[in-house]
Design a protein around this motif. Structure first.
Motif, PDB file in Angstrom:
ATOM      1  N   PRO A   1      -0.149  10.315  -8.929  1.00  6.65           N
ATOM      2  CA  PRO A   1      -1.105   9.546  -8.131  1.00  6.65           C
ATOM      3  C   PRO A   1      -1.799  10.457  -7.120  1.00  6.65           C
ATOM      4  O   PRO A   1      -1.190  11.406  -6.612  1.00  6.65           O
ATOM      5  CB  PRO A   1      -0.223   8.501  -7.448  1.00  6.65           C
ATOM      6  N   PRO A   2      -3.073  10.192  -6.813  1.00  6.43           N
ATOM      7  CA  PRO A   2      -3.833  11.103  -5.941  1.00  6.43           C
ATOM      8  C   PRO A   2      -3.244  11.244  -4.540  1.00  6.43           C
ATOM      9  O   PRO A   2      -3.404  12.288  -3.911  1.00  6.43           O
ATOM     10  CB  PRO A   2      -5.226  10.481  -5.907  1.00  6.43           C
ATOM     11  N   ARG A   3      -2.581  10.215  -4.065  1.00  6.01           N
ATOM     12  CA  ARG A   3      -1.970  10.284  -2.724  1.00  6.01           C
ATOM     13  C   ARG A   3      -0.451  10.199  -2.886  1.00  6.01           C
ATOM     14  O   ARG A   3       0.137   9.126  -2.810  1.00  6.01           O
ATOM     15  CB  ARG A   3      -2.513   9.164  -1.841  1.00  6.01           C
ATOM     16  N   THR A   4       0.140  11.343  -3.151  1.00  3.65           N
ATOM     17  CA  THR A   4       1.576  11.415  -3.426  1.00  3.65           C
ATOM     18  C   THR A   4       2.252  12.412  -2.506  1.00  3.65           C
ATOM     19  O   THR A   4       1.777  13.528  -2.327  1.00  3.65           O
ATOM     20  CB  THR A   4       1.843  11.837  -4.881  1.00  3.65           C
TER      21      THR A   4
ATOM     22  N   ARG B   1      -0.549   4.869  -1.643  1.00  2.81           N
ATOM     23  CA  ARG B   1       0.260   5.971  -1.111  1.00  2.81           C
ATOM     24  C   ARG B   1       1.651   5.920  -1.743  1.00  2.81           C
ATOM     25  O   ARG B   1       2.325   4.898  -1.679  1.00  2.81           O
ATOM     26  CB  ARG B   1       0.373   5.882   0.410  1.00  2.81           C
TER      27      ARG B   1
ATOM     28  N   GLU C   1       0.808  -1.223   0.000  1.00  6.83           N
ATOM     29  CA  GLU C   1       0.000   0.000   0.000  1.00  6.83           C
ATOM     30  C   GLU C   1       0.835   1.264   0.000  1.00  6.83           C
ATOM     31  O   GLU C   1       0.366   2.319  -0.425  1.00  6.83           O
ATOM     32  CB  GLU C   1      -0.929   0.016   1.229  1.00  6.83           C
TER      33      GLU C   1
ATOM     34  N   ASP D   1      -4.690   4.111  -6.583  1.00  7.98           N
ATOM     35  CA  ASP D   1      -5.066   4.724  -5.301  1.00  7.98           C
ATOM     36  C   ASP D   1      -4.258   4.087  -4.183  1.00  7.98           C
ATOM     37  O   ASP D   1      -4.772   3.420  -3.286  1.00  7.98           O
ATOM     38  CB  ASP D   1      -6.565   4.544  -5.052  1.00  7.98           C
TER      39      ASP D   1
ATOM     40  N   HIS E   1      -3.108   6.374 -11.947  1.00  6.84           N
ATOM     41  CA  HIS E   1      -4.418   5.742 -11.788  1.00  6.84           C
ATOM     42  C   HIS E   1      -4.518   4.902 -10.525  1.00  6.84           C
ATOM     43  O   HIS E   1      -5.602   4.382 -10.211  1.00  6.84           O
ATOM     44  CB  HIS E   1      -4.704   4.854 -12.993  1.00  6.84           C
TER      45      HIS E   1
END
Length: 245
Positions: free
Chosen positions: A164-167, A150, A130, A148, A146
């Motif tokens: 990535p959205p959680r970077t 960390r 993760e 999701d 793309h």
């Protein structure tokens, strides 16, 4: 009068800088180092430096002729496949010898997941962990946008979006010490390290830290070497250039 040979070094690596320094001490050699200009504040080699692209293989061939270059050494990063391909074609067009200086890759370890591209690396991640440490440079980060998961992304300069959205972005320039890499992986509770087979000792500590902590490793294999002479050390490159002269 000593005839001076003009050597173009396609650089950007530690080996290229060392080669420029070594050849700079040769009285019968004039070295021009070429940098792509993708890094904002690059480490400059000794001697004459050219920064920027050539306009593809045809542009490089024209430049080689105009500058009366005698030999070319491709000492770019092992993953600079486009530049290497351009160098092969340009030297063929200009009728010049090309030598590739490429540090050896790492010997794969049993727990490593070997892939052939960043896309394959991205596809492998969901089943591995993760928290991802993405240490592949600033280019290609969008291949993971793309997912999701960390991501801790380390690069010299900021990568271009999408990310990535959680970077979390860590701007840093190596080399990095083993103890520091261990501390970094622990601090961010990293499950997976994604990196390229750059080879050499300068970026090896992160792999050793991953082994110590039981962190999974996804390693992107190198592109194939071109059908030209290849040496693995600066000393071998210098010896070959001396023999050619």
């Amino acid at each position: 009068m000593v005839e001076v040979r003009r050597v173009l070094v396609l650089g950007g690596t530690a080996e290229a800088r060392e080669l420029a320094a070594r050849l700079g001490g040769e009285p019968a050699v004039h070295v021009i180092s070429s940098l792509a200009g993708r890094v904002r504040d690059p480490r400059l080699p000794d001697g004459e430096v050219r920064i920027g692209g050539f306009g593809g293989a045809d542009g490089l061939a024209a430049w080689l002729r105009a500058e009366r270059i005698d030999e070319v050494v491709d000492a770019t990063h092992p993953f600079a496949a486009a530049m290497t391909a351009n160098a092969v074609r340009a030297c063929a067009l200009a009728g010049l010898p090309l030598l590739v200086l490429r540090r050896p890759g790492w010997e794969p370890e049993p727990h490593w997941h070997l892939v052939d591209s960043l896309d394959e690396a991205a596809a492998a991640l969901p089943g591995l962990g993760e928290r991802i440490f993405l240490s592949t440079g600033r280019q290609g980060v969008h291949r993971f946008a793309h997912l999701d998961l960390r991501f801790l992304v380390r690069a010299v300069d900021p990568p271009e979006p999408p990310l990535p959205p959680r970077t979390e972005l860590l701007l840093a320039r190596g080399p990095f010490a083993f103890d520091d890499e261990v501390a970094l992986l622990r601090e961010h509770r990293i499950d997976v390290l994604v990196t390229k087979d750059s080879g050499g000792p300068m970026t090896r500590p992160k792999l050793d830290a991953a082994r110590l902590l039981g962190v999974a490793v996804v390693l992107v294999r190198r592109p194939p070497e071109p059908p030209v002479p290849v040496v693995e050390t600066v000393a071998a490159a210098v010896a070959r250039l001396r023999h050619a002269g």
